[in-house]
Motif scaffolding. Structure first.
Motif, mmCIF file in Angstrom:
data_model
loop_
_atom_site.group_PDB
_atom_site.id
_atom_site.type_symbol
_atom_site.label_atom_id
_atom_site.label_comp_id
_atom_site.label_asym_id
_atom_site.label_seq_id
_atom_site.Cartn_x
_atom_site.Cartn_y
_atom_site.Cartn_z
ATOM 1 N N LYS A 8 0.843 -1.207 0.000
ATOM 2 C CA LYS A 8 0.000 0.000 0.000
ATOM 3 C C LYS A 8 0.875 1.254 0.000
ATOM 4 O O LYS A 8 0.800 2.090 0.919
ATOM 5 N N PRO A 9 1.729 1.438 -1.023
ATOM 6 C CA PRO A 9 2.633 2.602 -1.023
ATOM 7 C C PRO A 9 1.909 3.935 -1.144
ATOM 8 O O PRO A 9 2.345 4.930 -0.553
ATOM 9 N N ASP A 10 0.813 3.977 -1.903
ATOM 10 C CA ASP A 10 0.063 5.233 -2.025
ATOM 11 C C ASP A 10 -0.503 5.667 -0.673
ATOM 12 O O ASP A 10 -0.502 6.852 -0.338
ATOM 13 N N ARG A 11 -0.977 4.686 0.087
ATOM 14 C CA ARG A 11 -1.503 4.971 1.428
ATOM 15 C C ARG A 11 -0.374 5.487 2.332
ATOM 16 O O ARG A 11 -0.576 6.400 3.131
ATOM 17 N N ALA A 12 0.811 4.925 2.179
ATOM 18 C CA ALA A 12 1.957 5.366 2.981
ATOM 19 C C ALA A 12 2.285 6.827 2.695
ATOM 20 O O ALA A 12 2.587 7.598 3.614
ATOM 21 N N ILE A 13 2.222 7.222 1.424
ATOM 22 C CA ILE A 13 2.504 8.612 1.059
ATOM 23 C C ILE A 13 1.450 9.542 1.664
ATOM 24 O O ILE A 13 1.772 10.620 2.188
ATOM 25 N N LYS A 14 0.189 9.122 1.624
ATOM 26 C CA LYS A 14 -0.885 9.928 2.220
ATOM 27 C C LYS A 14 -0.665 10.090 3.724
ATOM 28 O O LYS A 14 -0.897 11.162 4.290
ATOM 29 N N ILE A 15 -0.211 9.019 4.357
ATOM 30 C CA ILE A 15 0.057 9.081 5.808
ATOM 31 C C ILE A 15 1.181 10.071 6.084
ATOM 32 O O ILE A 15 1.120 10.851 7.047
ATOM 33 N N PHE A 16 2.208 10.057 5.239
ATOM 34 C CA PHE A 16 3.308 11.024 5.402
ATOM 35 C C PHE A 16 2.766 12.451 5.366
ATOM 36 O O PHE A 16 3.128 13.292 6.205
ATOM 37 N N LEU A 30 11.173 8.572 1.577
ATOM 38 C CA LEU A 30 11.925 8.243 0.363
ATOM 39 C C LEU A 30 12.642 6.903 0.530
ATOM 40 O O LEU A 30 12.614 6.044 -0.367
ATOM 41 N N ASP A 31 13.281 6.730 1.685
ATOM 42 C CA ASP A 31 14.048 5.508 1.955
ATOM 43 C C ASP A 31 13.147 4.279 1.984
ATOM 44 O O ASP A 31 13.488 3.234 1.429
ATOM 45 N N VAL A 32 11.991 4.411 2.618
ATOM 46 C CA VAL A 32 11.043 3.290 2.703
ATOM 47 C C VAL A 32 10.604 2.867 1.301
ATOM 48 O O VAL A 32 10.576 1.674 0.967
ATOM 49 N N LEU A 33 10.276 3.837 0.468
ATOM 50 C CA LEU A 33 9.834 3.526 -0.899
ATOM 51 C C LEU A 33 10.972 2.955 -1.737
ATOM 52 O O LEU A 33 10.788 1.969 -2.462
ATOM 53 N N CYS A 34 12.145 3.558 -1.643
ATOM 54 C CA CYS A 34 13.274 3.104 -2.461
ATOM 55 C C CYS A 34 13.721 1.698 -2.085
ATOM 56 O O CYS A 34 14.025 0.880 -2.954
ATOM 57 N N LYS A 35 13.758 1.393 -0.790
ATOM 58 C CA LYS A 35 14.187 0.060 -0.364
ATOM 59 C C LYS A 35 13.179 -1.022 -0.743
ATOM 60 O O LYS A 35 13.519 -2.202 -0.783
ATOM 61 N N SER A 36 11.940 -0.608 -1.009
ATOM 62 C CA SER A 36 10.942 -1.579 -1.487
ATOM 63 C C SER A 36 10.905 -1.614 -3.021
ATOM 64 O O SER A 36 9.985 -2.157 -3.617
ATOM 65 N N ASP A 57 10.444 9.074 -6.805
ATOM 66 C CA ASP A 57 10.973 10.145 -7.647
ATOM 67 C C ASP A 57 9.856 11.050 -8.175
ATOM 68 O O ASP A 57 9.920 12.276 -8.074
ATOM 69 N N ASN A 58 8.819 10.418 -8.721
ATOM 70 C CA ASN A 58 7.750 11.186 -9.382
ATOM 71 C C ASN A 58 6.789 11.860 -8.414
ATOM 72 O O ASN A 58 6.345 12.988 -8.654
ATOM 73 N N LYS A 59 6.459 11.176 -7.319
ATOM 74 C CA LYS A 59 5.441 11.706 -6.416
ATOM 75 C C LYS A 59 5.994 12.526 -5.252
ATOM 76 O O LYS A 59 5.248 13.281 -4.615
ATOM 77 N N LEU A 60 7.285 12.363 -4.985
ATOM 78 C CA LEU A 60 7.847 13.058 -3.821
ATOM 79 C C LEU A 60 9.096 13.869 -4.156
ATOM 80 O O LEU A 60 9.120 15.082 -3.986
ATOM 81 N N PHE A 61 10.136 13.201 -4.643
ATOM 82 C CA PHE A 61 11.437 13.851 -4.753
ATOM 83 C C PHE A 61 11.408 15.041 -5.712
ATOM 84 O O PHE A 61 11.824 16.146 -5.360
ATOM 85 N N LYS A 62 10.923 14.829 -6.933
ATOM 86 C CA LYS A 62 10.909 15.910 -7.920
ATOM 87 C C LYS A 62 10.006 17.063 -7.500
ATOM 88 O O LYS A 62 10.274 18.229 -7.796
ATOM 89 N N VAL A 63 8.933 16.742 -6.806
ATOM 90 C CA VAL A 63 7.922 17.737 -6.449
ATOM 91 C C VAL A 63 8.299 18.512 -5.183
ATOM 92 O O VAL A 63 8.104 19.731 -5.112
ATOM 93 N N PHE A 64 8.853 17.800 -4.186
ATOM 94 C CA PHE A 64 9.011 18.423 -2.865
ATOM 95 C C PHE A 64 10.463 18.585 -2.404
ATOM 96 O O PHE A 64 10.690 19.009 -1.277
ATOM 97 N N ARG A 65 11.434 18.286 -3.276
ATOM 98 C CA ARG A 65 12.834 18.418 -2.819
ATOM 99 C C ARG A 65 13.174 19.857 -2.472
ATOM 100 O O ARG A 65 13.991 20.119 -1.572
ATOM 101 N N GLY A 66 12.538 20.810 -3.175
ATOM 102 C CA GLY A 66 12.787 22.215 -2.861
ATOM 103 C C GLY A 66 12.174 22.614 -1.540
ATOM 104 O O GLY A 66 12.810 23.278 -0.713
ATOM 105 N N ARG A 67 10.939 22.186 -1.311
ATOM 106 C CA ARG A 67 10.245 22.535 -0.076
ATOM 107 C C ARG A 67 10.981 22.009 1.150
ATOM 108 O O ARG A 67 11.106 22.703 2.163
ATOM 109 N N PHE A 68 11.471 20.769 1.060
ATOM 110 C CA PHE A 68 12.143 20.174 2.222
ATOM 111 C C PHE A 68 13.661 20.387 2.204
ATOM 112 O O PHE A 68 14.365 19.896 3.076
#
Length: 492
Positions: free
Chosen positions: A151-159, A178-184, A191-202
């Motif tokens: 349930k990776p999409d659910r994990a992102i929503k929880i984040f 990022l680590d949880v998703l990459c290790k799985s 990359d598409n849902k988190l890193f490219k979009v939010f790397r600037g914000r974080f």
């Protein structure tokens, strides 16, 4: 419920499978490092006590309950999830003890493994009510459990909902998801849902880029990992030795030995402070590719360069020798390691024992299991599973059951793999007694919170029906329905 302490008599076939054997290998079963004796006593008490009387039993038990003790007991009960949660819940009513955040995190992790999400979120709410959390570690546990459950999409929503539970997202929590998703091996989603979009914000840092590079390496896409490295430099971040070691390991994982060696030489040419992790990566990389002599040369070279091998280096080299050379040479390196003052860990023993089992030297493997206690590093569930599997593969099922019995001392409880190995072994000879044992193992694993595959249920059902055990088959069928593994239409 089948109790671990005396379960073997109920699991064994009613007729002897083989002649009795007399192993005296002193296989006490604790994890590494060994836990205090009282921990195992408490675990056995929890396993044997009915859930309705457990609260009172724990209140009267003559011990000073501390967070450290509770955490250790929860860890030992890891492979008996329902009992672990009963223990946690019962202790919640204790008049002089109150749970701390670390114990809540353990309980949440166990509930997540059981996919009991209702209990998981109830525990999260209780943490917040008591102002114990949830904290970033809690959410790291929760997201990892959802990802491992598919349930990776659910994990992102929880984040993104962390702040709703009083826990603000920051760079560390961003790196964690990022680590949880990459290790799985879901680096593309990361990359598409988190890193490219939010790397600037974080304000993504070196750790963020290392995680992404490792994610691409895990799926053998080294060109993408190199792109991450280039972008990292472009954004003014300096690669670390961790970065280079990730890429080096990525080349080896992808089978790009030439590129790996050239990358290693470039690291030396650029005066990188090559560390023990780098050398260990090269030794293991060449070894698993069958280049044992080259792995040996690199191992010797590192010592010549003044870089002392670590236990992990020896583990890697011993594993290489077991898989690609011969186990005698591996044992020689193991003995050399001891002579030089290194303390082997459970991984060291695991690779040696696996190597001995692979060449059929089971008695020697059992001797190494007994020897672990001298190094304060006793057998873990992975080691037990290896030995049980090889005994069963050799159709020495009675010996496999004897080893299984050693896991009943509470310090090393069987896991899902243990049950699957034994249940599969019972079908080798397809005798009624074996299949009854398979059914009993199936019931026990469900009681422990493990969810068998539908295939396993159907296999046991078919075996019981074919051997005339209709009544027991009906019991398994009811169990299957309770577990949500809907059975086929069967006429019993």
């Amino acid at each position: 419920m089948l109790i671990l302490a005396n379960r073997l008599s109920s699991l064994r076939p009613t007729k002897p499978l083989l002649k009795p054997i007399s192993y005296n290998y002193n296989l006490t079963t604790t994890t590494s490092p060994p836990s205090p004796p009282q921990d195992a006593t408490i675990v056995n008490l929890v396993l044997k006590t009915d859930s309705q009387t457990l609260t009172r039993t724990l209140e009267k038990y003559p011990v000073e309950w501390t967070p450290n003790l509770v955490d250790r007991v929860l860890k030992l009960l890891w492979n008996h999830g329902p009992k672990a949660l009963q223990f946690f819940k019962s202790l919640d009513y204790h008049p002089t003890y109150a749970h701390v955040s670390s114990s809540f995190d353990h309980a949440i992790d166990i509930a997540g493994r059981l996919r009991d999400y209702k209990t998981l979120w109830t525990l999260v709410d209780r943490m917040r009510t008591r102002r114990l959390g949830p904290n970033p570690k809690t959410f790291a546990i929760i997201t990892e459990r959802y990802v491992s459950a598919g349930k990776p999409d659910r994990a992102i929503k929880i984040f993104f909902s962390m702040h709703e539970h009083g826990c603000v997202q920051d760079l560390n929590s961003f790196n964690t998801i990022l680590d949880v998703l990459c290790k799985s091996k879901r680096v593309e989603m990361a990359d598409n849902k988190l890193f490219k979009v939010f790397r600037g914000r974080f304000r993504a840092d070196t750790v963020s880029y290392n995680i992404m590079a490792n994610g691409w390496c895990l799926i053998k896409r080294t060109p993408k990992a190199l792109e991450v490295l280039k972008e990292m430099v472009k954004r003014g971040l300096n690669p670390t030795m961790t970065t280079y070691n990730i890429l080096l390991k990525g080349f080896f994982r992808a089978g790009q030995l030439k590129e790996a060696w050239e990358f290693f030489l470039q690291m030396k040419k650029r005066k990188c402070e090559i560390d023990v992790v780098t050398y260990t990566t090269v030794v293991h990389g060449f070894g698993v590719a069958g280049e044992v002599r080259k792995a040996q040369r690199v191992f010797n070279e590192m010592i010549g360069e003044g870089v002392l091998p670590s236990v992990a280096t020896y583990n890697a080299f011993i594993q290489v020798l077991c898989k690609k050379d011969n186990v005698e040479n591996a044992i020689s390196v193991f003995e050399e390691m001891l002579r030089k003052g290194y303390m082997p860990n459970s991984t060291t023993y695991n690779v040696v024992i696996r190597g001995l089992c692979h060449v059929g030297r089971m008695e020697k493997a059992m001797e190494f299991m007994a020897r672990m206690k001298d190094d304060e590093c006793e057998p873990n569930v992975q080691i037990y599973n290896v030995v049980i599997r090889y005994f069963c593969d050799a159709e020495e099922i009675e010996k496999g059951l004897n080893v299984f019995e050693k896991m009943g001392d509470a310090d090393c409880l069987p896991n899902l793999d243990t049950y699957n190995i034994l249940i599969s072994a019972m079908f080798v000879r397809k005798k009624s007694d074996y299949l009854l044992t398979a059914g009993k193992l199936l019931i026990e694993m469900v009681e422990r919170g493990f969810l068998p595959r539908k295939f396993t249920f159907n296999r046991v059902l078919d075996g019981l029906l074919l051997t005339g055990n209709q009544d027991f088959a009906k019991e398994i069928l009811r169990l299957q329905s309770r577990c949500g593994r809907l059975p086929r239409r069967l006429k019993l």
